[in-house]
Design a protein around this motif. Structure first.
Motif, short mmCIF file in Angstrom:
data_model
loop_
_atom_site.label_atom_id
_atom_site.label_comp_id
_atom_site.label_asym_id
_atom_site.label_seq_id
_atom_site.Cartn_x
_atom_site.Cartn_y
_atom_site.Cartn_z
N ASP A 34 0.84 -1.20 0.00
CA ASP A 34 0.00 0.00 0.00
C ASP A 34 0.88 1.25 0.00
OD1 ASP A 34 -1.98 1.90 0.35
OD2 ASP A 34 -2.12 1.58 2.52
N PHE A 35 0.88 1.97 -1.13
CA PHE A 35 1.63 3.23 -1.22
C PHE A 35 0.72 4.37 -0.75
CE2 PHE A 35 3.85 0.42 -4.08
CZ PHE A 35 5.19 0.76 -3.91
N TRP A 36 1.16 5.12 0.24
CA TRP A 36 0.33 6.13 0.88
C TRP A 36 1.18 7.31 1.35
CZ3 TRP A 36 0.70 7.61 6.11
CH2 TRP A 36 1.69 6.91 6.83
N ALA A 37 0.52 8.35 1.86
CA ALA A 37 1.21 9.49 2.46
C ALA A 37 0.28 10.12 3.49
CB ALA A 37 1.60 10.53 1.40
N GLU A 38 0.87 10.80 4.47
CA GLU A 38 0.09 11.41 5.55
C GLU A 38 -0.90 12.45 5.02
OE1 GLU A 38 -0.32 10.85 8.61
OE2 GLU A 38 1.36 9.61 9.28
N PRO A 42 -7.68 10.21 0.43
CA PRO A 42 -8.14 8.87 0.10
C PRO A 42 -7.33 7.77 0.76
CG PRO A 42 -8.08 10.25 -1.87
CD PRO A 42 -7.42 11.03 -0.78
N CYS A 43 -6.04 8.05 1.02
CA CYS A 43 -5.20 7.06 1.71
C CYS A 43 -5.75 6.79 3.11
CB CYS A 43 -3.76 7.55 1.82
SG CYS A 43 -2.92 7.79 0.25
N LYS A 44 -6.26 7.83 3.75
CA LYS A 44 -6.78 7.68 5.11
C LYS A 44 -8.11 6.93 5.12
CE LYS A 44 -4.44 11.85 6.74
NZ LYS A 44 -4.59 13.22 7.28
N GLN A 45 -8.78 6.87 3.95
CA GLN A 45 -9.98 6.04 3.83
C GLN A 45 -9.62 4.59 3.57
OE1 GLN A 45 -12.34 7.77 0.72
NE2 GLN A 45 -12.33 9.82 1.62
N LEU A 46 -8.65 4.39 2.67
CA LEU A 46 -8.29 3.03 2.26
C LEU A 46 -7.47 2.29 3.32
CD1 LEU A 46 -8.21 0.85 0.02
CD2 LEU A 46 -6.11 1.95 -0.81
N GLY A 47 -6.52 3.01 3.93
CA GLY A 47 -5.60 2.35 4.86
C GLY A 47 -6.27 1.55 5.96
N PRO A 48 -7.21 2.13 6.70
CA PRO A 48 -7.86 1.35 7.78
C PRO A 48 -8.63 0.13 7.27
CG PRO A 48 -8.21 3.71 8.09
CD PRO A 48 -7.61 3.55 6.73
N ALA A 76 9.49 4.91 -6.87
CA ALA A 76 10.02 5.07 -8.22
C ALA A 76 10.18 3.72 -8.90
CB ALA A 76 11.35 5.81 -8.18
N ALA A 77 10.64 2.72 -8.14
CA ALA A 77 10.84 1.39 -8.72
C ALA A 77 9.51 0.80 -9.19
CB ALA A 77 11.50 0.47 -7.70
N PHE A 78 8.42 1.08 -8.47
CA PHE A 78 7.11 0.57 -8.85
C PHE A 78 6.36 1.54 -9.79
CE2 PHE A 78 7.90 -2.38 -5.53
CZ PHE A 78 7.02 -3.44 -5.69
N GLN A 79 7.03 2.63 -10.14
CA GLN A 79 6.45 3.62 -11.06
C GLN A 79 5.08 4.10 -10.58
OE1 GLN A 79 6.55 1.83 -14.98
NE2 GLN A 79 8.76 2.14 -15.17
N VAL A 80 5.01 4.42 -9.28
CA VAL A 80 3.78 4.91 -8.69
C VAL A 80 3.51 6.34 -9.17
CG1 VAL A 80 2.63 5.53 -6.53
CG2 VAL A 80 3.98 3.43 -6.67
N ARG A 81 2.36 6.54 -9.81
CA ARG A 81 2.00 7.85 -10.36
C ARG A 81 1.04 8.63 -9.47
NH1 ARG A 81 6.26 7.70 -13.47
NH2 ARG A 81 6.13 6.23 -15.22
N SER A 82 0.26 7.93 -8.67
CA SER A 82 -0.71 8.58 -7.79
C SER A 82 -0.91 7.70 -6.57
CB SER A 82 -2.04 8.79 -8.52
OG SER A 82 -2.62 7.54 -8.87
N ILE A 83 -1.45 8.30 -5.53
CA ILE A 83 -1.72 7.53 -4.31
C ILE A 83 -3.16 7.83 -3.86
CG2 ILE A 83 0.65 7.31 -3.54
CD1 ILE A 83 0.18 9.70 -1.69
N PRO A 84 -3.75 6.82 -3.19
CA PRO A 84 -3.17 5.51 -2.89
C PRO A 84 -3.07 4.63 -4.13
CG PRO A 84 -5.48 5.54 -2.27
CD PRO A 84 -5.14 6.94 -2.69
N ALA A 101 -8.90 4.44 -3.88
CA ALA A 101 -9.50 3.78 -2.72
C ALA A 101 -10.72 2.98 -3.14
CB ALA A 101 -9.88 4.82 -1.67
N LEU A 102 -10.69 1.67 -2.91
CA LEU A 102 -11.84 0.82 -3.21
C LEU A 102 -12.60 0.51 -1.93
CD1 LEU A 102 -10.28 -1.83 -5.66
CD2 LEU A 102 -11.43 0.31 -6.21
N PRO A 103 -13.90 0.24 -2.03
CA PRO A 103 -14.67 -0.17 -0.85
C PRO A 103 -14.29 -1.59 -0.44
CG PRO A 103 -16.05 -0.21 -2.81
CD PRO A 103 -14.76 0.43 -3.22
N GLU A 104 -14.65 -1.94 0.79
CA GLU A 104 -14.25 -3.24 1.33
C GLU A 104 -14.72 -4.41 0.46
OE1 GLU A 104 -14.90 -5.95 5.35
OE2 GLU A 104 -14.95 -3.75 5.51
N GLY A 105 -15.94 -4.33 -0.07
CA GLY A 105 -16.46 -5.43 -0.88
C GLY A 105 -15.61 -5.68 -2.11
#
Length: 290
Positions: A34-38, A42-48, A76-84, A101-105
């Motif tokens: 999981d690539f995220w930042a403080e 959306p990271c704060k929705q997906l992370g938990p 950079a190695a994973f070529q992450v363009r956006s987060i999460p 961020a995807l829903p739990e289902g």
């Protein structure tokens, strides 16, 4: 969003521990990265949700958290363009992923698609015990009988495909593998068999070893010859010599043929049974990639 020590299946991934805790551990259990930042809403929705699933699934997968601000090399190695952004790593290889961020289902469906079920709800097949080597031809005869008696049992068909592959009956083995349902198609043994078939197919009409060695001696940058020689060595039961060729390709041009050297190393790791050798070359590969 630093991980809590009370969550045994969630950890912070760093450049220092990525090879051991993500790549190597993914050969035993799938790892979601999981690539995220403080600062990322959306990271704060997906992370938990991801952390809850890691707990619910009770070790069926691990969750590696990568803070992109602190671990820019990994991003950079994973070529992450956006987060999460989330990637699934299995067998030391990135196999799938998704941005946003995807829903739990939908997350549960994503995991299910890759054969990942809550540990408490699924009884994984027991590890094969050490036993005296079996005659593969005799195994083929035995398994043919079992498949005939239980035509609905796909697990027996996978066993038959693996036995056929050991006898050199690649075409029939491939037909059986192609007919497997999705849950068995992602079985580690089926993935290993696919790698063996892929290597064998590369050698159709390939030049002999002496010709490939001469080509490399004349031009050390002949990466196609190095690749074919590496495949020849792996198939011939000389794994270290084969891995050395793949590693040299990675060293000279990591992006050759859209990442072929890394893919070849990963495929070889699936085939080679010497765990110490595989571990040593995984570390060498990671030192070049990260």
């Amino acid at each position: 969003m630093t991980t809590d020590t009370a969550q045994p299946h969630v950890f912070d991934a760093t450049t220092a521990n990525f090879e051991a805790d993500v790549l190597q551990r993914s050969t035993q259990v799938p790892v979601l990265v999981d690539f995220w930042a403080e600062w990322c809403g959306p990271c704060k929705q997906l992370g938990p949700i991801l952390e809850k699933l890691a707990d619910d699934y009770n070790g069926a997968f691990l969750l590696a958290k990568v803070d992109v601000d602190k671990e820019q090399e990994i991003a950079a190695a994973f070529q992450v363009r956006s987060i999460p952004t989330v990637f699934l790593v299995k067998g030391g290889q990135l196999v799938d992923g998704f941005p946003g961020a995807l829903p739990e289902g939908q997350l549960r469906e994503f995991l299910k698609h890759h054969g990942i079920e809550p540990a408490a709800a699924a009884e994984p097949a027991a590890a094969e015990p050490d036993a005296a080597p079996l005659d593969p031809h005799a195994e083929v005869v035995r398994l043919r009988g079992e498949v005939a008696d239980h035509p609905e049992d796909d697990a027996r068909k996978l066993d038959l495909a693996l036995a056929l592959l050991k006898t050199g009956a690649a075409r029939e083995a491939e037909q059986l593998l192609d007919a497997l349902p999705a849950n068995l198609a992602h079985d580690d043994r089926a993935v290993s068999a696919r790698s063996r078939l892929g290597f064998a197919a590369l050698l159709d009409n390939a030049p002999p070893v002496e010709v490939l060695e001469a080509a490399i001696a004349g031009n050390p940058d002949d990466l196609r010859a190095r690749h074919l020689l590496g495949v020849q060595r792996i198939v011939a039961g000389e794994p270290q010599a084969g891995l050395d060729q793949f590693l040299e390709i990675l060293r000279r041009d990591r992006n050759y043929e859209d990442g072929l050297p890394r893919r070849s190393l990963i495929d070889a790791f699936r085939i080679i049974e010497d765990e110490d050798l595989v571990g040593a070359y995984r570390r060498k590969m990671s030192s070049l990639l990260f």
